[in-house]
Motif scaffolding. Structure first.
Motif, short mmCIF file in Angstrom:
data_model
loop_
_atom_site.label_atom_id
_atom_site.label_comp_id
_atom_site.label_asym_id
_atom_site.label_seq_id
_atom_site.Cartn_x
_atom_site.Cartn_y
_atom_site.Cartn_z
N LYS A 1 37.68 33.91 40.87
CA LYS A 1 38.18 33.75 39.52
C LYS A 1 37.71 34.94 38.67
CE LYS A 1 38.35 30.70 35.63
NZ LYS A 1 38.16 29.43 35.02
N GLY A 2 38.63 35.46 37.87
CA GLY A 2 38.29 36.58 36.99
C GLY A 2 38.58 37.95 37.58
N ASP A 3 38.87 38.02 38.88
CA ASP A 3 39.20 39.31 39.49
C ASP A 3 40.54 39.80 38.95
OD1 ASP A 3 36.93 39.21 41.03
OD2 ASP A 3 37.95 38.61 42.86
N VAL A 4 40.74 41.11 39.04
CA VAL A 4 42.01 41.70 38.63
C VAL A 4 42.61 42.44 39.82
CG1 VAL A 4 43.15 43.27 37.01
CG2 VAL A 4 41.12 42.03 36.29
N ILE A 5 43.88 42.20 40.06
CA ILE A 5 44.62 42.87 41.13
C ILE A 5 45.55 43.88 40.47
CG2 ILE A 5 46.27 42.59 43.01
CD1 ILE A 5 45.21 39.68 43.24
N TYR A 6 45.53 45.12 40.94
CA TYR A 6 46.38 46.16 40.39
C TYR A 6 47.39 46.62 41.44
CZ TYR A 6 42.72 46.57 36.85
OH TYR A 6 41.81 46.30 35.86
#
Length: 71
Positions: A1-6
């Protein structure tokens, strides 16, 4: 939770400055790691400002697409 995928095209890393030096993958990776904790809106502003600061007056030479998704 809270990770960002680019997800991105190669446009951002291929942009050159006035000395014809590319922004490059390592620089973009460092930038994304630095801005990941910020809100998505602030990340967008940071990406735009960093590229503008890097390019100075050099023309944009490719399309740019970056999508960020916070999980």
């Amino acid at each position: 939770k809270g990770d960002v995928i680019y997800l991105s095209s190669d446009g951002y890393i291929d942009q050159a400055n006035e000395a014809k030096k590319r922004f490059g993958t390592p620089r973009l990776k460092r930038l994304l790691q630095e801005i990941a904790p910020l809100t998505m809106s602030k990340q967008e502003k940071s990406l735009l400002n960093n590229l503008e600061d890097f390019q100075k007056h050099a023309p944009q030479r490719d399309d740019i697409a970056i999508i960020g998704i916070r999980v």
